[in-house]
Motif scaffolding. Structure first.
Motif, PDB file in Angstrom:
ATOM      1  N   PRO A 106     -14.578   7.383 -12.810  1.00 36.09           N
ATOM      2  CA  PRO A 106     -14.123   7.049 -14.162  1.00 36.09           C
ATOM      3  C   PRO A 106     -12.644   7.390 -14.388  1.00 36.09           C
ATOM      4  CG  PRO A 106     -16.272   8.092 -14.257  1.00 36.09           C
ATOM      5  CD  PRO A 106     -15.799   8.185 -12.820  1.00 36.09           C
ATOM      6  N   GLU A 107     -12.202   8.505 -13.796  1.00 38.17           N
ATOM      7  CA  GLU A 107     -10.793   8.890 -13.925  1.00 38.17           C
ATOM      8  C   GLU A 107      -9.873   7.853 -13.263  1.00 38.17           C
ATOM      9  OE1 GLU A 107      -7.737  12.491 -12.674  1.00 38.17           O
ATOM     10  OE2 GLU A 107      -9.797  12.542 -11.958  1.00 38.17           O
ATOM     11  N   ALA A 108     -10.242   7.385 -12.073  1.00 39.31           N
ATOM     12  CA  ALA A 108      -9.439   6.381 -11.371  1.00 39.31           C
ATOM     13  C   ALA A 108      -9.437   5.058 -12.129  1.00 39.31           C
ATOM     14  CB  ALA A 108      -9.952   6.183  -9.954  1.00 39.31           C
ATOM     15  N   THR A 109     -10.591   4.679 -12.675  1.00 40.11           N
ATOM     16  CA  THR A 109     -10.678   3.444 -13.464  1.00 40.11           C
ATOM     17  C   THR A 109      -9.761   3.530 -14.679  1.00 40.11           C
ATOM     18  OG1 THR A 109     -12.961   3.121 -12.753  1.00 40.11           O
ATOM     19  CG2 THR A 109     -12.253   1.898 -14.688  1.00 40.11           C
ATOM     20  N   HIS A 110      -9.745   4.684 -15.311  1.00 41.34           N
ATOM     21  CA  HIS A 110      -8.875   4.869 -16.469  1.00 41.34           C
ATOM     22  C   HIS A 110      -7.402   4.826 -16.054  1.00 41.34           C
ATOM     23  CE1 HIS A 110      -7.607   6.118 -20.416  1.00 41.34           C
ATOM     24  NE2 HIS A 110      -6.889   7.084 -19.876  1.00 41.34           N
ATOM     25  N   PHE A 111      -7.073   5.478 -14.945  1.00 40.33           N
ATOM     26  CA  PHE A 111      -5.674   5.518 -14.509  1.00 40.33           C
ATOM     27  C   PHE A 111      -5.170   4.133 -14.104  1.00 40.33           C
ATOM     28  CE2 PHE A 111      -2.416   5.786 -11.218  1.00 40.33           C
ATOM     29  CZ  PHE A 111      -1.422   6.446 -11.921  1.00 40.33           C
ATOM     30  N   TRP A 112      -5.807   3.483 -13.145  1.00 36.04           N
ATOM     31  CA  TRP A 112      -5.310   2.227 -12.585  1.00 36.04           C
ATOM     32  C   TRP A 112      -5.509   1.031 -13.522  1.00 36.04           C
ATOM     33  CZ3 TRP A 112      -2.129   2.997  -8.773  1.00 36.04           C
ATOM     34  CH2 TRP A 112      -2.354   4.019  -7.853  1.00 36.04           C
ATOM     35  N   LEU A 113      -6.659   0.983 -14.212  1.00 40.72           N
ATOM     36  CA  LEU A 113      -7.009  -0.212 -14.974  1.00 40.72           C
ATOM     37  C   LEU A 113      -7.021   0.011 -16.486  1.00 40.72           C
ATOM     38  CD1 LEU A 113      -9.953  -1.384 -12.687  1.00 40.72           C
ATOM     39  CD2 LEU A 113      -7.515  -2.003 -12.535  1.00 40.72           C
ATOM     40  N   HIS A 114      -6.799   1.250 -16.927  1.00 35.87           N
ATOM     41  CA  HIS A 114      -6.811   1.606 -18.349  1.00 35.87           C
ATOM     42  C   HIS A 114      -8.138   1.235 -18.995  1.00 35.87           C
ATOM     43  CE1 HIS A 114      -2.164   1.861 -18.860  1.00 35.87           C
ATOM     44  NE2 HIS A 114      -2.567   2.398 -17.730  1.00 35.87           N
TER      45      HIS A 114
ATOM     46  N   LEU B 194       0.800  -1.224   0.000  1.00 36.86           N
ATOM     47  CA  LEU B 194       0.000   0.000   0.000  1.00 36.86           C
ATOM     48  C   LEU B 194       0.833   1.274   0.000  1.00 36.86           C
ATOM     49  CD1 LEU B 194      -3.012  -0.837   2.329  1.00 36.86           C
ATOM     50  CD2 LEU B 194      -3.048  -0.358  -0.114  1.00 36.86           C
ATOM     51  N   SER B 195       2.050   1.226   0.523  1.00 32.13           N
ATOM     52  CA  SER B 195       2.883   2.433   0.532  1.00 32.13           C
ATOM     53  C   SER B 195       3.157   2.903  -0.893  1.00 32.13           C
ATOM     54  CB  SER B 195       4.186   2.201   1.297  1.00 32.13           C
ATOM     55  OG  SER B 195       4.997   1.247   0.634  1.00 32.13           O
ATOM     56  N   PHE B 196       3.300   1.975  -1.832  1.00 28.13           N
ATOM     57  CA  PHE B 196       3.524   2.365  -3.221  1.00 28.13           C
ATOM     58  C   PHE B 196       2.270   2.979  -3.832  1.00 28.13           C
ATOM     59  CE2 PHE B 196       3.477   1.402  -7.793  1.00 28.13           C
ATOM     60  CZ  PHE B 196       4.517   2.233  -8.174  1.00 28.13           C
ATOM     61  N   ILE B 197       1.112   2.420  -3.535  1.00 23.29           N
ATOM     62  CA  ILE B 197      -0.149   2.976  -4.043  1.00 23.29           C
ATOM     63  C   ILE B 197      -0.314   4.403  -3.537  1.00 23.29           C
ATOM     64  CG2 ILE B 197      -2.655   2.704  -4.160  1.00 23.29           C
ATOM     65  CD1 ILE B 197      -1.029   0.363  -5.463  1.00 23.29           C
ATOM     66  N   GLN B 198      -0.009   4.612  -2.254  1.00 20.69           N
ATOM     67  CA  GLN B 198      -0.098   5.953  -1.676  1.00 20.69           C
ATOM     68  C   GLN B 198       0.899   6.903  -2.335  1.00 20.69           C
ATOM     69  OE1 GLN B 198       0.550   4.749   2.375  1.00 20.69           O
ATOM     70  NE2 GLN B 198      -1.641   4.824   2.861  1.00 20.69           N
ATOM     71  N   LEU B 199       2.093   6.418  -2.609  1.00 20.91           N
ATOM     72  CA  LEU B 199       3.114   7.235  -3.264  1.00 20.91           C
ATOM     73  C   LEU B 199       2.666   7.648  -4.663  1.00 20.91           C
ATOM     74  CD1 LEU B 199       5.934   8.499  -3.519  1.00 20.91           C
ATOM     75  CD2 LEU B 199       6.759   6.249  -4.229  1.00 20.91           C
ATOM     76  N   VAL B 200       2.118   6.728  -5.426  1.00 19.94           N
ATOM     77  CA  VAL B 200       1.659   7.038  -6.777  1.00 19.94           C
ATOM     78  C   VAL B 200       0.530   8.062  -6.728  1.00 19.94           C
ATOM     79  CG1 VAL B 200       0.537   6.100  -8.852  1.00 19.94           C
ATOM     80  CG2 VAL B 200       2.426   4.864  -7.781  1.00 19.94           C
ATOM     81  N   THR B 201      -0.391   7.893  -5.787  1.00 21.03           N
ATOM     82  CA  THR B 201      -1.498   8.836  -5.634  1.00 21.03           C
ATOM     83  C   THR B 201      -0.973  10.235  -5.323  1.00 21.03           C
ATOM     84  OG1 THR B 201      -2.954   7.060  -4.891  1.00 21.03           O
ATOM     85  CG2 THR B 201      -3.626   9.298  -4.352  1.00 21.03           C
ATOM     86  N   ALA B 202      -0.019  10.334  -4.414  1.00 24.37           N
ATOM     87  CA  ALA B 202       0.568  11.629  -4.061  1.00 24.37           C
ATOM     88  C   ALA B 202       1.357  12.220  -5.230  1.00 24.37           C
ATOM     89  CB  ALA B 202       1.466  11.485  -2.836  1.00 24.37           C
ATOM     90  N   ALA B 203       2.100  11.379  -5.942  1.00 21.04           N
ATOM     91  CA  ALA B 203       2.881  11.860  -7.089  1.00 21.04           C
ATOM     92  C   ALA B 203       1.963  12.395  -8.185  1.00 21.04           C
ATOM     93  CB  ALA B 203       3.764  10.732  -7.638  1.00 21.04           C
ATOM     94  N   ARG B 204       0.830  11.731  -8.399  1.00 21.95           N
ATOM     95  CA  ARG B 204      -0.140  12.216  -9.400  1.00 21.95           C
ATOM     96  C   ARG B 204      -0.640  13.609  -9.028  1.00 21.95           C
ATOM     97  NH1 ARG B 204      -5.043   8.608 -10.122  1.00 21.95           N
ATOM     98  NH2 ARG B 204      -5.465  10.034 -11.838  1.00 21.95           N
TER      99      ARG B 204
ATOM    100  N   LYS C  55      -7.109  -3.823  -4.688  1.00 21.79           N
ATOM    101  CA  LYS C  55      -8.381  -4.395  -4.230  1.00 21.79           C
ATOM    102  C   LYS C  55      -8.414  -4.490  -2.707  1.00 21.79           C
ATOM    103  CE  LYS C  55     -11.610  -8.075  -5.102  1.00 21.79           C
ATOM    104  NZ  LYS C  55     -11.991  -9.147  -5.994  1.00 21.79           N
ATOM    105  N   ARG C  56      -7.377  -5.053  -2.109  1.00 16.08           N
ATOM    106  CA  ARG C  56      -7.325  -5.194  -0.643  1.00 16.08           C
ATOM    107  C   ARG C  56      -7.347  -3.842   0.055  1.00 16.08           C
ATOM    108  NH1 ARG C  56      -3.136  -8.891  -1.695  1.00 16.08           N
ATOM    109  NH2 ARG C  56      -1.665  -7.369  -0.910  1.00 16.08           N
ATOM    110  N   GLY C  57      -6.771  -2.828  -0.572  1.00 11.11           N
ATOM    111  CA  GLY C  57      -6.722  -1.494   0.022  1.00 11.11           C
ATOM    112  C   GLY C  57      -7.999  -0.699  -0.175  1.00 11.11           C
ATOM    113  N   GLY C  58      -8.963  -1.253  -0.902  1.00  9.61           N
ATOM    114  CA  GLY C  58     -10.235  -0.578  -1.113  1.00  9.61           C
ATOM    115  C   GLY C  58     -10.212   0.450  -2.227  1.00  9.61           C
ATOM    116  N   PHE C  59      -9.133   0.500  -2.998  1.00 10.28           N
ATOM    117  CA  PHE C  59      -9.010   1.487  -4.068  1.00 10.28           C
ATOM    118  C   PHE C  59      -9.916   1.180  -5.261  1.00 10.28           C
ATOM    119  CE2 PHE C  59      -5.272   2.282  -1.590  1.00 10.28           C
ATOM    120  CZ  PHE C  59      -5.074   3.643  -1.691  1.00 10.28           C
ATOM    121  N   LEU C  60     -10.380  -0.058  -5.392  1.00 10.66           N
ATOM    122  CA  LEU C  60     -11.225  -0.427  -6.522  1.00 10.66           C
ATOM    123  C   LEU C  60     -12.712  -0.271  -6.210  1.00 10.66           C
ATOM    124  CD1 LEU C  60      -9.353  -3.622  -7.786  1.00 10.66           C
ATOM    125  CD2 LEU C  60      -9.041  -1.243  -8.479  1.00 10.66           C
TER     126      LEU C  60
END
Length: 141
Positions: free
Chosen positions: A129-137, A84-94, A119-124
């Motif tokens: 629509p923007e998040a779906t495009h970013f994470w899952l293309h 999850l630390s990487f997911i948080q880092l990517v979110t902050a970097a964006r 999925k485990r972190g609840g991000f899905l």
């Protein structure tokens, strides 16, 4: 501790270890390769381990890259170890890149372990629509 140099860049991060009742300082090696395809859409190949153990070095790598490029296309190995630390880092970097009229993109949609961590972190759950495009293309209507 022996160090092996196998990639274009090598980052050394001090890390405290514990062995037989004594603390010791060890070095965690963070390796990454950078190349430029097109101006404005520069790829950044990240190391295979993207966890709390080395997230500070990965953060420096991404920030340094964004200081030199308006867009960072993160190339993440499909077999990468991610938490999850990487997911948080990517979110902050964006968010930081967008504040400077830049972008952070993923070279490929999240799959495998990357997808599982999202999925485990609840991000899905309830993705925009923007998040779906970013994470899952994926495009959503």
């Amino acid at each position: 501790m022996d160090e092996i140099f196998t990639h274009d860049l090598l980052f050394v991060k001090p890390d405290w270890g514990f062995w037989r009742g004594k603390y010791f300082l060890q070095k965690t090696l963070i390796e990454a390769a950078m190349s430029s395809a097109l101006p404005g859409d520069a790829p950044l190949t990240l190391p295979a381990t993207l966890t709390i153990k080395n997230i500070s070095a990965v953060q420096e790598l991404i920030l340094d890259f964004l200081n030199k490029n308006t867009t960072a296309v993160l190339d993440i190995d499909e077999a990468a170890q991610i938490d999850l630390s990487f997911i948080q880092l990517v979110t902050a970097a964006r968010k930081q890149a967008e504040a400077k009229a830049g972008r952070v993109l993923l070279a490929r949609p999240a799959t495998g372990n990357f997808y599982d961590v999202l999925k485990r972190g609840g991000f899905l759950d309830g993705m925009t629509p923007e998040a779906t495009h970013f994470w899952l293309h994926q495009e959503t209507n």
